[in-house]
Design a protein around this motif. Structure first.
Motif, PDB file in Angstrom:
ATOM      1  N   GLY A 170      45.723  41.492  -0.218  1.00  0.00           N
ATOM      2  CA  GLY A 170      45.057  41.017  -1.431  1.00  0.00           C
ATOM      3  C   GLY A 170      44.826  42.122  -2.434  1.00  0.00           C
ATOM      4  N   GLU A 171      44.358  43.273  -1.961  1.00  0.00           N
ATOM      5  CA  GLU A 171      44.114  44.405  -2.862  1.00  0.00           C
ATOM      6  C   GLU A 171      45.421  44.917  -3.458  1.00  0.00           C
ATOM      7  OE1 GLU A 171      41.860  47.131  -0.438  1.00  0.00           O
ATOM      8  OE2 GLU A 171      39.979  46.061  -0.827  1.00  0.00           O
ATOM      9  N   ASP A 172      46.468  44.985  -2.635  1.00  0.00           N
ATOM     10  CA  ASP A 172      47.770  45.447  -3.104  1.00  0.00           C
ATOM     11  C   ASP A 172      48.302  44.523  -4.204  1.00  0.00           C
ATOM     12  OD1 ASP A 172      50.219  46.700  -3.410  1.00  0.00           O
ATOM     13  OD2 ASP A 172      50.993  46.130  -1.439  1.00  0.00           O
ATOM     14  N   LEU A 173      48.288  43.214  -3.943  1.00  0.00           N
ATOM     15  CA  LEU A 173      48.782  42.256  -4.943  1.00  0.00           C
ATOM     16  C   LEU A 173      47.919  42.278  -6.204  1.00  0.00           C
ATOM     17  CD1 LEU A 173      49.761  39.294  -2.622  1.00  0.00           C
ATOM     18  CD2 LEU A 173      51.302  40.592  -4.102  1.00  0.00           C
ATOM     19  N   ALA A 174      46.605  42.346  -6.041  1.00  0.00           N
ATOM     20  CA  ALA A 174      45.708  42.381  -7.208  1.00  0.00           C
ATOM     21  C   ALA A 174      46.017  43.608  -8.070  1.00  0.00           C
ATOM     22  CB  ALA A 174      44.250  42.383  -6.754  1.00  0.00           C
ATOM     23  N   ASP A 175      46.187  44.764  -7.425  1.00  0.00           N
ATOM     24  CA  ASP A 175      46.501  45.993  -8.170  1.00  0.00           C
ATOM     25  C   ASP A 175      47.838  45.879  -8.899  1.00  0.00           C
ATOM     26  OD1 ASP A 175      44.163  47.213  -7.368  1.00  0.00           O
ATOM     27  OD2 ASP A 175      45.112  48.447  -5.813  1.00  0.00           O
ATOM     28  N   ARG A 176      48.845  45.382  -8.226  1.00  0.00           N
ATOM     29  CA  ARG A 176      50.182  45.302  -8.827  1.00  0.00           C
ATOM     30  C   ARG A 176      50.258  44.291  -9.963  1.00  0.00           C
ATOM     31  NH1 ARG A 176      55.032  45.571  -4.392  1.00  0.00           N
ATOM     32  NH2 ARG A 176      53.968  46.732  -2.784  1.00  0.00           N
ATOM     33  N   LEU A 177      49.448  43.224  -9.878  1.00  0.00           N
ATOM     34  CA  LEU A 177      49.594  42.119 -10.830  1.00  0.00           C
ATOM     35  C   LEU A 177      48.438  42.007 -11.825  1.00  0.00           C
ATOM     36  CD1 LEU A 177      50.944  39.479  -8.305  1.00  0.00           C
ATOM     37  CD2 LEU A 177      52.244  40.789  -9.982  1.00  0.00           C
ATOM     38  N   GLY A 178      47.499  42.925 -11.789  1.00  0.00           N
ATOM     39  CA  GLY A 178      46.372  42.841 -12.715  1.00  0.00           C
ATOM     40  C   GLY A 178      45.490  41.629 -12.436  1.00  0.00           C
ATOM     41  N   ALA A 179      45.386  41.271 -11.170  1.00  0.00           N
ATOM     42  CA  ALA A 179      44.591  40.106 -10.779  1.00  0.00           C
ATOM     43  C   ALA A 179      43.280  40.559 -10.147  1.00  0.00           C
ATOM     44  CB  ALA A 179      45.385  39.258  -9.784  1.00  0.00           C
ATOM     45  N   GLN A 180      42.430  39.598  -9.837  1.00  0.00           N
ATOM     46  CA  GLN A 180      41.168  39.866  -9.164  1.00  0.00           C
ATOM     47  C   GLN A 180      41.234  39.308  -7.747  1.00  0.00           C
ATOM     48  OE1 GLN A 180      38.265  41.344 -10.539  1.00  0.00           O
ATOM     49  NE2 GLN A 180      39.689  41.933 -12.138  1.00  0.00           N
ATOM     50  N   LEU A 181      40.819  40.119  -6.774  1.00  0.00           N
ATOM     51  CA  LEU A 181      40.672  39.637  -5.406  1.00  0.00           C
ATOM     52  C   LEU A 181      39.299  38.989  -5.324  1.00  0.00           C
ATOM     53  CD1 LEU A 181      41.753  39.434  -2.518  1.00  0.00           C
ATOM     54  CD2 LEU A 181      40.766  41.693  -2.085  1.00  0.00           C
ATOM     55  N   VAL A 182      39.273  37.672  -5.212  1.00  0.00           N
ATOM     56  CA  VAL A 182      38.032  36.906  -5.284  1.00  0.00           C
ATOM     57  C   VAL A 182      37.338  36.829  -3.930  1.00  0.00           C
ATOM     58  CG1 VAL A 182      37.054  34.620  -5.795  1.00  0.00           C
ATOM     59  CG2 VAL A 182      38.894  35.530  -7.213  1.00  0.00           C
ATOM     60  N   GLN A 183      38.137  36.654  -2.871  1.00  0.00           N
ATOM     61  CA  GLN A 183      37.548  36.385  -1.562  1.00  0.00           C
ATOM     62  C   GLN A 183      38.543  36.709  -0.458  1.00  0.00           C
ATOM     63  OE1 GLN A 183      36.810  32.165  -0.924  1.00  0.00           O
ATOM     64  NE2 GLN A 183      34.922  32.652   0.138  1.00  0.00           N
ATOM     65  N   VAL A 184      38.022  37.205   0.665  1.00  0.00           N
ATOM     66  CA  VAL A 184      38.839  37.419   1.860  1.00  0.00           C
ATOM     67  C   VAL A 184      38.076  36.816   3.036  1.00  0.00           C
ATOM     68  CG1 VAL A 184      39.921  39.108   3.406  1.00  0.00           C
ATOM     69  CG2 VAL A 184      39.758  39.593   0.960  1.00  0.00           C
ATOM     70  N   ILE A 185      38.721  35.873   3.728  1.00  0.00           N
ATOM     71  CA  ILE A 185      38.122  35.287   4.929  1.00  0.00           C
ATOM     72  C   ILE A 185      39.208  35.223   5.992  1.00  0.00           C
ATOM     73  CG2 ILE A 185      37.067  33.246   5.986  1.00  0.00           C
ATOM     74  CD1 ILE A 185      35.909  32.534   3.286  1.00  0.00           C
ATOM     75  N   GLY A 186      39.021  35.949   7.064  1.00  0.00           N
ATOM     76  CA  GLY A 186      40.020  35.970   8.133  1.00  0.00           C
ATOM     77  C   GLY A 186      41.356  36.451   7.615  1.00  0.00           C
ATOM     78  N   ARG A 187      42.393  35.638   7.786  1.00  0.00           N
ATOM     79  CA  ARG A 187      43.734  36.007   7.311  1.00  0.00           C
ATOM     80  C   ARG A 187      44.032  35.426   5.938  1.00  0.00           C
ATOM     81  NH1 ARG A 187      45.091  35.125  12.859  1.00  0.00           N
ATOM     82  NH2 ARG A 187      46.028  33.114  12.418  1.00  0.00           N
ATOM     83  N   ARG A 188      43.040  34.859   5.303  1.00  0.00           N
ATOM     84  CA  ARG A 188      43.246  34.240   3.987  1.00  0.00           C
ATOM     85  C   ARG A 188      42.551  35.059   2.897  1.00  0.00           C
ATOM     86  NH1 ARG A 188      44.164  28.183   4.522  1.00  0.00           N
ATOM     87  NH2 ARG A 188      44.800  28.027   6.677  1.00  0.00           N
ATOM     88  N   PHE A 189      43.149  35.026   1.713  1.00  0.00           N
ATOM     89  CA  PHE A 189      42.507  35.652   0.555  1.00  0.00           C
ATOM     90  C   PHE A 189      42.814  34.837  -0.689  1.00  0.00           C
ATOM     91  CE2 PHE A 189      46.624  37.736   1.003  1.00  0.00           C
ATOM     92  CZ  PHE A 189      47.106  37.841  -0.292  1.00  0.00           C
ATOM     93  N   VAL A 190      41.976  35.020  -1.691  1.00  0.00           N
ATOM     94  CA  VAL A 190      42.093  34.267  -2.942  1.00  0.00           C
ATOM     95  C   VAL A 190      42.251  35.246  -4.087  1.00  0.00           C
ATOM     96  CG1 VAL A 190      40.915  32.662  -4.500  1.00  0.00           C
ATOM     97  CG2 VAL A 190      40.705  32.360  -2.019  1.00  0.00           C
ATOM     98  N   LEU A 191      43.229  34.971  -4.955  1.00  0.00           N
ATOM     99  CA  LEU A 191      43.463  35.794  -6.144  1.00  0.00           C
ATOM    100  C   LEU A 191      43.249  34.959  -7.401  1.00  0.00           C
ATOM    101  CD1 LEU A 191      46.813  37.614  -5.199  1.00  0.00           C
ATOM    102  CD2 LEU A 191      44.525  38.615  -5.239  1.00  0.00           C
ATOM    103  N   TYR A 192      42.759  35.631  -8.447  1.00  0.00           N
ATOM    104  CA  TYR A 192      42.584  34.985  -9.751  1.00  0.00           C
ATOM    105  C   TYR A 192      43.159  35.892 -10.824  1.00  0.00           C
ATOM    106  CZ  TYR A 192      40.515  33.624 -14.162  1.00  0.00           C
ATOM    107  OH  TYR A 192      40.359  33.263 -15.477  1.00  0.00           O
ATOM    108  N   ARG A 193      43.873  35.287 -11.754  1.00  0.00           N
ATOM    109  CA  ARG A 193      44.310  35.987 -12.966  1.00  0.00           C
ATOM    110  C   ARG A 193      44.465  34.951 -14.064  1.00  0.00           C
ATOM    111  NH1 ARG A 193      50.030  38.891 -13.256  1.00  0.00           N
ATOM    112  NH2 ARG A 193      50.664  36.769 -13.719  1.00  0.00           N
ATOM    113  N   ALA A 194      43.799  35.192 -15.180  1.00  0.00           N
ATOM    114  CA  ALA A 194      43.919  34.275 -16.319  1.00  0.00           C
ATOM    115  C   ALA A 194      45.378  34.248 -16.771  1.00  0.00           C
ATOM    116  CB  ALA A 194      43.010  34.729 -17.450  1.00  0.00           C
ATOM    117  N   SER A 195      45.833  33.066 -17.140  1.00  0.00           N
ATOM    118  CA  SER A 195      47.218  32.900 -17.576  1.00  0.00           C
ATOM    119  C   SER A 195      47.237  32.457 -19.034  1.00  0.00           C
ATOM    120  CB  SER A 195      47.905  31.829 -16.720  1.00  0.00           C
ATOM    121  OG  SER A 195      49.195  31.568 -17.204  1.00  0.00           O
TER     122      SER A 195
END
Length: 104
Positions: free
Chosen positions: A66-91
């Motif tokens: 999640g952190e890697d993808l957020a950094d690469r894409l200018g997104a926000q890592l909203v939540q991490v639970i177990g093996r799941r994570f949520v990303l947000y980026r305004a489009s």
């Protein structure tokens, strides 16, 4: 891309919205590959808020991916639970209804 900081209220709002989402992206044994980055970018452009899953046996855990993808894409890592994570980026893609974030 510059990350915008989300307020606690906005994070809470996005977590609530993500609760009902089905996973849109799976990170497999390749980890965060270029293909995964490209797919995540396209999915974020179309939906703004996405849930992702890191499969068992992958080289990264959900927070790392999640952190890697957020950094690469200018997104926000909203939540991490177990093996799941949520990303947000305004489009700014035409034809999608943007998420109206609460204001402080």
């Amino acid at each position: 891309m510059e990350n915008m900081a989300l307020s606690k209220k906005q994070v809470k709002q996005l977590r609530a919205l993500a609760n009902g989402l089905s996973p849109a992206l799976w990170i497999g044994k390749e980890g965060v590959s270029e293909a995964a980055v490209k797919q995540t970018e396209q999915t974020l452009d179309a939906h703004e808020l996405i849930k992702c899953v890191v499969q068992d046996g992958g080289p990264v855990d959900a927070r790392e991916a999640g952190e890697d993808l957020a950094d690469r894409l200018g997104a926000q890592l909203v939540q991490v639970i177990g093996r799941r994570f949520v990303l947000y980026r305004a489009s700014n893609k035409e034809g999608i209804t943007p998420i109206a974030l609460v204001r402080e």
